[in-house]
Design a protein around this motif. Structure first.
Motif, PDB file in Angstrom:
ATOM      1  N   THR A  46       0.837  -1.200   0.000  1.00 50.12           N
ATOM      2  CA  THR A  46       0.000   0.000   0.000  1.00 50.12           C
ATOM      3  C   THR A  46       0.872   1.250   0.000  1.00 50.12           C
ATOM      4  O   THR A  46       1.893   1.298   0.696  1.00 50.12           O
ATOM      5  CB  THR A  46      -0.913   0.035   1.247  1.00 50.12           C
ATOM      6  OG1 THR A  46      -1.711  -1.143   1.270  1.00 50.12           O
ATOM      7  CG2 THR A  46      -1.827   1.247   1.206  1.00 50.12           C
ATOM      8  N   GLY A  47       0.489   2.229  -0.797  1.00 48.61           N
ATOM      9  CA  GLY A  47       1.226   3.486  -0.836  1.00 48.61           C
ATOM     10  C   GLY A  47       0.260   4.657  -0.959  1.00 48.61           C
ATOM     11  O   GLY A  47      -0.933   4.472  -1.195  1.00 48.61           O
ATOM     12  N   THR A  48       0.770   5.841  -0.785  1.00 43.47           N
ATOM     13  CA  THR A  48      -0.049   7.052  -0.894  1.00 43.47           C
ATOM     14  C   THR A  48       0.515   7.949  -1.978  1.00 43.47           C
ATOM     15  O   THR A  48       1.707   8.263  -1.988  1.00 43.47           O
ATOM     16  CB  THR A  48      -0.069   7.817   0.442  1.00 43.47           C
ATOM     17  OG1 THR A  48      -0.525   6.949   1.475  1.00 43.47           O
ATOM     18  CG2 THR A  48      -0.987   9.021   0.345  1.00 43.47           C
ATOM     19  N   GLY A  49      -0.345   8.339  -2.918  1.00 42.90           N
ATOM     20  CA  GLY A  49       0.083   9.204  -4.009  1.00 42.90           C
ATOM     21  C   GLY A  49       0.231  10.644  -3.568  1.00 42.90           C
ATOM     22  O   GLY A  49      -0.074  11.009  -2.427  1.00 42.90           O
ATOM     23  N   LYS A  50       0.715  11.482  -4.470  1.00 42.09           N
ATOM     24  CA  LYS A  50       0.917  12.896  -4.156  1.00 42.09           C
ATOM     25  C   LYS A  50      -0.388  13.592  -3.784  1.00 42.09           C
ATOM     26  O   LYS A  50      -0.399  14.556  -3.011  1.00 42.09           O
ATOM     27  CB  LYS A  50       1.558  13.603  -5.353  1.00 42.09           C
ATOM     28  CG  LYS A  50       2.975  13.122  -5.661  1.00 42.09           C
ATOM     29  CD  LYS A  50       3.551  13.862  -6.853  1.00 42.09           C
ATOM     30  CE  LYS A  50       4.969  13.388  -7.158  1.00 42.09           C
ATOM     31  NZ  LYS A  50       5.552  14.085  -8.330  1.00 42.09           N
ATOM     32  N   SER A  51      -1.490  13.080  -4.312  1.00 41.63           N
ATOM     33  CA  SER A  51      -2.793  13.673  -4.018  1.00 41.63           C
ATOM     34  C   SER A  51      -3.350  13.203  -2.682  1.00 41.63           C
ATOM     35  O   SER A  51      -4.396  13.669  -2.235  1.00 41.63           O
ATOM     36  CB  SER A  51      -3.787  13.314  -5.131  1.00 41.63           C
ATOM     37  OG  SER A  51      -3.985  11.903  -5.170  1.00 41.63           O
ATOM     38  N   GLY A  52      -2.652  12.257  -2.057  1.00 33.40           N
ATOM     39  CA  GLY A  52      -3.124  11.700  -0.791  1.00 33.40           C
ATOM     40  C   GLY A  52      -3.987  10.466  -0.959  1.00 33.40           C
ATOM     41  O   GLY A  52      -4.404   9.856   0.028  1.00 33.40           O
ATOM     42  N   LYS A  53      -4.240  10.078  -2.203  1.00 37.05           N
ATOM     43  CA  LYS A  53      -5.057   8.904  -2.470  1.00 37.05           C
ATOM     44  C   LYS A  53      -4.263   7.633  -2.205  1.00 37.05           C
ATOM     45  O   LYS A  53      -3.105   7.511  -2.610  1.00 37.05           O
ATOM     46  CB  LYS A  53      -5.537   8.921  -3.922  1.00 37.05           C
ATOM     47  CG  LYS A  53      -6.441   7.760  -4.275  1.00 37.05           C
ATOM     48  CD  LYS A  53      -6.900   7.854  -5.724  1.00 37.05           C
ATOM     49  CE  LYS A  53      -7.795   6.687  -6.102  1.00 37.05           C
ATOM     50  NZ  LYS A  53      -8.222   6.766  -7.523  1.00 37.05           N
ATOM     51  N   ILE A  54      -4.903   6.690  -1.521  1.00 32.91           N
ATOM     52  CA  ILE A  54      -4.247   5.418  -1.225  1.00 32.91           C
ATOM     53  C   ILE A  54      -4.206   4.552  -2.485  1.00 32.91           C
ATOM     54  O   ILE A  54      -5.210   4.409  -3.184  1.00 32.91           O
ATOM     55  CB  ILE A  54      -4.985   4.673  -0.102  1.00 32.91           C
ATOM     56  CG1 ILE A  54      -4.890   5.461   1.199  1.00 32.91           C
ATOM     57  CG2 ILE A  54      -4.389   3.273   0.098  1.00 32.91           C
ATOM     58  CD1 ILE A  54      -5.653   4.850   2.350  1.00 32.91           C
ATOM     59  N   LYS A  55      -3.036   3.991  -2.758  1.00 28.47           N
ATOM     60  CA  LYS A  55      -2.869   3.109  -3.914  1.00 28.47           C
ATOM     61  C   LYS A  55      -2.425   1.725  -3.414  1.00 28.47           C
ATOM     62  O   LYS A  55      -1.609   1.617  -2.505  1.00 28.47           O
ATOM     63  CB  LYS A  55      -1.827   3.682  -4.876  1.00 28.47           C
ATOM     64  CG  LYS A  55      -2.236   5.033  -5.454  1.00 28.47           C
ATOM     65  CD  LYS A  55      -1.220   5.532  -6.461  1.00 28.47           C
ATOM     66  CE  LYS A  55      -1.661   6.853  -7.073  1.00 28.47           C
ATOM     67  NZ  LYS A  55      -0.690   7.352  -8.071  1.00 28.47           N
ATOM     68  N   ARG A  56      -2.985   0.711  -4.031  1.00 32.83           N
ATOM     69  CA  ARG A  56      -2.712  -0.655  -3.593  1.00 32.83           C
ATOM     70  C   ARG A  56      -2.104  -1.465  -4.734  1.00 32.83           C
ATOM     71  O   ARG A  56      -2.572  -1.396  -5.863  1.00 32.83           O
ATOM     72  CB  ARG A  56      -3.982  -1.313  -3.071  1.00 32.83           C
ATOM     73  CG  ARG A  56      -4.545  -0.608  -1.834  1.00 32.83           C
ATOM     74  CD  ARG A  56      -5.799  -1.277  -1.297  1.00 32.83           C
ATOM     75  NE  ARG A  56      -6.199  -0.671  -0.044  1.00 32.83           N
ATOM     76  CZ  ARG A  56      -7.011   0.379   0.076  1.00 32.83           C
ATOM     77  NH1 ARG A  56      -7.494   0.934  -1.028  1.00 32.83           N
ATOM     78  NH2 ARG A  56      -7.324   0.866   1.254  1.00 32.83           N
TER      79      ARG A  56
END
Length: 263
Positions: A46-56
């Motif tokens: 799991t990571g967080t993009g520059k926009s703050g959206k969680i990416k899996r």
């Protein structure tokens, strides 16, 4: 098997949306995937993009630990959709399921006919029995030493172990696999939730950057030795490459992937 069943499966998958609606996100392929480049487990990430959206994602554990593996990171939703859609499309009609069951049964019958494992065990038993008979003949002629007795006990122990293995192997062959059993097992699995369906139908997945190998199960594994004896065969390759997104340091891109189906 009614065709409506397959439509129901598709509806459940769409409704599930591969875990995105759940506060506790479900990774459908967890503990199923191995890296085709280094052999490591591919784990949820799991990571967080520059926009703050969680990416899996799914990421190679070897790469994460710095073993030098270059396996690309795969987006969770895209990879899961590819696997689930492939599974449902593979079994989407009674005719397709019937054809697969027939091919599995044909291959299973060839394996049983060869009886290679049983033949090897029977040969070992015969050799051990001959050695025992030779020692007994020597004893009858008055040839007796402490080493003779020790060797006889050793051979008798080996014979007992081989006979036990032979009994297990024969028991496997007695568990007759039928087309009806295969179809019932797969049909039942298709009625379950996407997570349960994958657990029941997919044995393992080997993931490369340009292809994916999906190994399916066609019966319930009740014998602990079954996985060791498993000999998979290529059922088919999907020739029209299936696209899905990937994510790496250069961002999200598109790549075609070949899906090889093993059973």
């Amino acid at each position: 098997m009614p065709i409506e069943l397959f439509e129901e499966v598709r509806f459940k998958i769409m409704e599930n949306e591969y875990g995105r609606r759940s506060p506790n996100t479900v990774y459908l392929l967890k503990n199923k995937i191995k890296c085709g480049l280094c052999g490591s487990t591919i784990c949820p990430e799991t990571g967080t993009g520059k926009s703050g959206k969680i990416k899996r994602y799914y990421k190679c554990l070897g790469r994460k630990k710095g073993n030098g593996c270059k396996k690309e990171i795969m987006r969770k939703d895209d990879l899961e959709k590819l696997v689930v859609d492939t599974t449902v499309n593979l079994l989407c009609t009674p005719d397709k399921l019937s054809d697969i069951a027939a091919k599995v049964l044909e291959t299973h019958a060839r394996k049983a006919q060869s009886q290679s494992t049983l033949n090897i065990l029977e040969k070992e038993k015969s050799d051990i029995q001959k050695s025992i008979n030779n020692l007994i003949a020597a004893l009858e002629q008055g040839i007796f030493t402490p080493s003779t007795k020790s060797r006889l006990e050793e051979l008798e122990s080996q014979l007992s172990g081989i006979e036990c293995k032979i009994a297990i192997e024969r028991n496997k062959q007695d568990a007759v696999l039928t087309k009806d059993k295969i179809m019932k097992y797969i049909s039942s699995a298709l009625t379950k939730s996407p997570q349960m369906m994958i657990n029941l139908l997919i044995d393992k997945i080997i993931l490369y950057d340009d292809r994916i190998e999906i190994y399916y199960k066609y019966t319930d594994t009740t014998n602990p030795d079954d996985n060791n004896d498993r000999r998979d065969f290529l059922l088919c390759s999907i020739s029209d490459m299936l696209p899905f997104s990937r994510a790496d340091n250069s961002g999200v891109k598109q790549r075609n992937i070949l899906v090889n189906i093993y059973i």
